[in-house]
Every structure is written in C-alpha cells, then in structure tokens.
Scaffold this active site. Structure first.
Site, short mmCIF file in Angstrom:
data_model
loop_
_atom_site.label_atom_id
_atom_site.label_comp_id
_atom_site.label_asym_id
_atom_site.label_seq_id
_atom_site.Cartn_x
_atom_site.Cartn_y
_atom_site.Cartn_z
N ASP A 35 1.30 -11.46 6.65
CA ASP A 35 1.84 -10.64 5.55
C ASP A 35 3.18 -10.01 5.92
O ASP A 35 3.82 -9.38 5.08
CB ASP A 35 0.85 -9.55 5.14
CG ASP A 35 0.42 -8.67 6.30
OD1 ASP A 35 -0.17 -9.19 7.24
OD2 ASP A 35 0.69 -7.46 6.26
N GLY A 48 0.79 -1.22 0.00
CA GLY A 48 0.00 0.00 0.00
C GLY A 48 0.82 1.27 0.00
O GLY A 48 0.30 2.34 -0.33
N ASP A 69 10.04 -5.28 7.56
CA ASP A 69 8.81 -4.50 7.73
C ASP A 69 8.56 -4.17 9.20
O ASP A 69 7.63 -4.65 9.83
CB ASP A 69 7.61 -5.25 7.14
CG ASP A 69 6.52 -4.27 6.70
OD1 ASP A 69 6.75 -3.05 6.78
OD2 ASP A 69 5.44 -4.71 6.28
N LYS A 88 9.45 1.89 0.96
CA LYS A 88 8.43 2.22 1.95
C LYS A 88 8.25 3.73 1.90
O LYS A 88 9.22 4.48 2.03
CB LYS A 88 8.89 1.77 3.34
CG LYS A 88 7.80 1.76 4.40
CD LYS A 88 8.33 1.10 5.67
CE LYS A 88 7.25 0.98 6.74
NZ LYS A 88 7.78 0.30 7.95
#
Length: 465
Positions: free
Chosen positions: A263, A95, A273, A116
């Site tokens: 995820d 996203g 992440d 990111k």
C-alpha cells in the site's frame, strides 16, 4: 544544474472522478482549532499555478480545505488493501488523509494534492486521523533530501500547524499537531489493484489499468515481449521499469524507507508516504529504520528484493486480465533493469561518465568495499570522491580512465555537502519544539536545494512520465 519545475497556469483536471465510484469515498476534513502556516513549497507552487495565492488563501485551501476553483468539490479517501510486512490486510485505506485536488503541472503531468493528518475517514479504525508536527517536519526533510539526490519523490507542498495536543507512543507526549499536503504524481497503489482483485471486481480492475496507462504514460514493452499489446501487460512493464529505478535510487542515496508495504508502492514509480525513514550512517546492508521491523525485512540491503516482491503481488493482482506468461516475462526484467539503474545513478552521483556495464559494475563493487572499510556512508563517500578525486588503492585503480560528467566542479569546490542523519534531524526538531525556532529548518532546506542544483538532473528510467 538541476532544471527547475516549469511555471504553469492553474489547470485543474479532476480525472480521478472517472474511477472514484469504485476507488474512493467522499469525506469531510477535520475542523482544527488553529491554522498557522509553517511551510509552503515555493519551488512547486509555481509549477501548478498556485504561486499567486496569499498565505491567507493558502491556509484556507490547505489548512481548512476549502475546495480549489473548479476542482474536486469534496475530498476523496481512497480504498485499498495491502501486504503489510507480508501479511495481507483488507482493513486499510486512507485513514488520516484524502485526495483533495488534481491539476496539471508545467510539463503537462497530472498531479494530486493528497493530505496527511486531515481527520478521520471510514478507514481510520481506532486512530485519530491526525499527524504530529514532528512527523510533518520529518517529511519535509525526507522529500527535500530525496529530491536533491535524484529520487523520484512526492513533494511536501504545505504544512499547517493545527493547535491540537496529540498523544503518541513513539514521541514525548503531548505533542503538537499539523496537517500536511503532499504534491504527488498520483496516489494509485499496488494495494488499490489488490483490493479489486480480491473482491473480484474485474471490470473495475480493467478500468483502473486503463486509467493508469492514460494518467501515467510510459514507453511500450520491448518488441519481443509476449502479450505486448495487452493493457495489463503494458502497465506491468512500465511499473517494473519505474520500481527498478526507484530501488536503485534508494540504494545510491543511502536511504532506508522503512515500510515498503504494497500500500506504499505508487504505480507512477514515485516514492511517497514516509514514516520511520533513516539515512545510512555507514554502508551497512543490515541497517534497519523502523524499530518495529524486528526481522529486518525492510533493511537497507533488502530494499530491492522487497520492492521486487511487491511487484510480484502487483502481477498477481493483474492475473484476471492477462495470462501468466507475459506477466512473468515483465517481472523477469526487474533484475537487469535494477542493475542498469544502479550503474547509471551511481556514476551520476559520483560525477563521472559511464564506461560500460563491466567497468561500471566493478566501480560500484569497489565503492561498496571502500565504504565498508572506511566505515562511512554514501553521503561522505560521494562527496569525498566526487569526479574521482582523492581515491586510493582499489578504488583509484577502478576509476582510472573515468572522465568527469561536466567541467563544473561547483559541487565540491564550493564545499557543498549535506547529510540527513538522525542526530541532525533531532536537533532541527528540538529548535522547533523547545524554542519555536524554524530558521534552522529553513536554512537546511535551502542548503539541500543548493546541493541538488549543484548535482544536476538525475538520469531517470524510461518508464517515468
């Protein structure tokens, strides 16, 4: 001493294009009002043949996202689903990031440059696709500390400040913006497999298994493992080994990831992440990193169980390709592998040679008791008792007969001790936020890398490439 990454020539290898048709969507990077280079990983740019780029060229590629030579012509936002705090969510994907480039490092491994904060994608929903500068600084600190402590982690490769004002509920706003690039051994998540299973794309699921076996090679399953010649079973065995080691590495590091959703689980076994992470101030299994984790699902002491639960979801996603029995047999290896990894990594960080499972398990237990009674965290414990020094009572009795790993006492004789508690993180950020003073951050990174060099290379699971 820790081995430095091997220097390499720039070797692009866009292997992801083999599966991009069902795994990703082409996207465009956001256009930012400003590009100011704030962090460049000089330890790892050499490893992928990009050390000769000038800072101006670097910013063109990793701030404005001009394609690297003979690499991906357009960024790819990856598609995936995932269990988020154990609730299945089919409405996710990259996203605020994308896969920008792929290349080989000096060891021949396939590495990704993933972003990111690079703008909106089809999976942004109502979000702005941006990253705060504070978030980027926190990821620098997390990845550098984890790498030094032997955790298999993505590397913060680049941070470019982008000149926008962002509004966030969890930071004083408006706050500064940045775009970050991480260097990672792949970005294939458990959630990537879950999506294909739910959508009944079984041919694509098989292709993804084959891709992972080729891109992230590992050892074969044990000789007596049922179905040991089936690709899906082989992959589950390899991922089980990697994630058991990852779970142990978090515990020995005293690290709380905070958001161990499916995820956020990389098939390569590499941690990545990072969001609301914390390091333990004291040995407390119930310590929780994320303010929104109100049930403590991902508390420090529950991380191994959380990772094992995610591994079960991976096995379920592979069920269209293999029978239950061989998949269950692979999953059942997690507990023993985790125990072995705990003892292996614990002795490594303590600087003593292993003495066998029974004695090593007793040492881990005695150390946990010592930390609880002294109300200290792993950083202070391992520094204070490196190579068995200054031990008392039960810990001293348990350590009797343990020998130092090497004759090099530089780790403690040079006074090398680093921690990453939240107060220091906030102090480092305040210097940047209030005075635009980046020197404390650079000094901290230098000190962390010095500690990592003194600790030496961590033992890894066989399943790691």
């Amino acid at each position: 001493m820790r081995a430095e990454p091997q220097p390499a020539e720039y070797t692009p290898d866009t292997k992801i294009t083999e599966i991009a048709g069902f795994l990703a969507d082409p996207v465009e990077a956001a256009r930012f009002p400003r590009h100011e280079l704030r962090f460049r990983n000089r330890r790892w740019d050499t490893a992928v043949g990009l050390a000769d780029l000038s800072d101006e060229q670097w910013v063109r590629h990793f701030g404005a996202f001009e394609a690297l030579p003979n690499n991906l012509p357009q960024p790819l936002a990856l598609r995936y689903h995932g269990h988020q705090f154990r609730n299945y969510n089919p409405e996710i994907g990259d996203g605020r990031g994308f896969l920008f480039a792929q290349m080989r490092d000096g060891a021949g491994r396939l590495l990704d440059c993933g972003t990111k904060g690079s703008g909106t994608t089809p999976y942004s929903r109502t979000a702005d696709g941006r990253l705060t500068l504070k978030g980027a600084v926190r990821e620098i600190l997390a990845t550098e500390m984890l790498e030094a402590l032997g955790v298999y982690t993505s590397k913060t490769f680049s941070v470019v400040e982008t000149g926008e004002e962002l509004w966030r509920d969890d930071e004083p706003s408006p706050t500064r913006s940045a775009v970050m690039v991480r260097l990672s051994h792949g970005h294939i998540r458990i959630g990537s497999f879950q999506r294909l299973m739910v959508m009944e794309e079984h041919t694509a699921l098989k292709k993804l298994v084959d891709y992972c076996l080729d891109a992230f090679p590992g050892p074969p399953p044990p000789e007596d493992a049922p179905g040991r010649d089936e690709p899906a079973v082989i992959l589950l065995h390899q991922v089980t080994e990697r994630l058991a080691d990852l779970a142990a590495s978090y515990m020995v590091a005293g690290f709380v990831h905070g958001v161990l959703n499916t995820d956020n689980m990389n098939i390569s076994g590499e941690s990545f992440d990072y969001g609301p992470w914390r390091w333990l101030p004291a040995w407390q299994p119930s310590f929780t990193a994320a303010y929104f984790d109100q049930t403590g699902l991902y508390a420090f002491g529950r991380q191994p169980e959380a990772i094992r639960w995610n591994l079960h979801q991976f096995a379920i996603a592979l069920r269209p390709l293999a029978e239950s029995k061989p998949l269950i047999a692979a999953l059942e290896r997690f507990g023993p592998l985790y125990g072995e990894a705990m003892m292996r990594r614990f002795c490594w960080r303590l600087g003593v040679a292993q003495q066998g499972p029974e004695r090593d398990a007793a040492l881990v237990e005695a150390a946990e008791v010592t930390m609880r009674e002294a109300k200290i965290g792993p950083d202070a414990f391992f520094y204070r008792h490196r190579e068995g020094r200054a031990a008392e009572g039960r810990l001293a009795e348990t350590l009797e007969g343990y020998k130092p790993l090497t004759g090099d006492h530089a780790y403690w004789s040079d006074g090398i001790e680093q921690s990453m508690l939240i107060d220091e993180v906030e102090t480092l950020w305040s210097a940047i936020d209030e005075r635009d003073d980046w020197q404390p951050l650079h000094d901290k990174v230098t000190a962390i890398r010095r500690m990592g060099n003194a600790l030496g290379e961590a033992p890894k699971a066989q399943g790691h490439a």
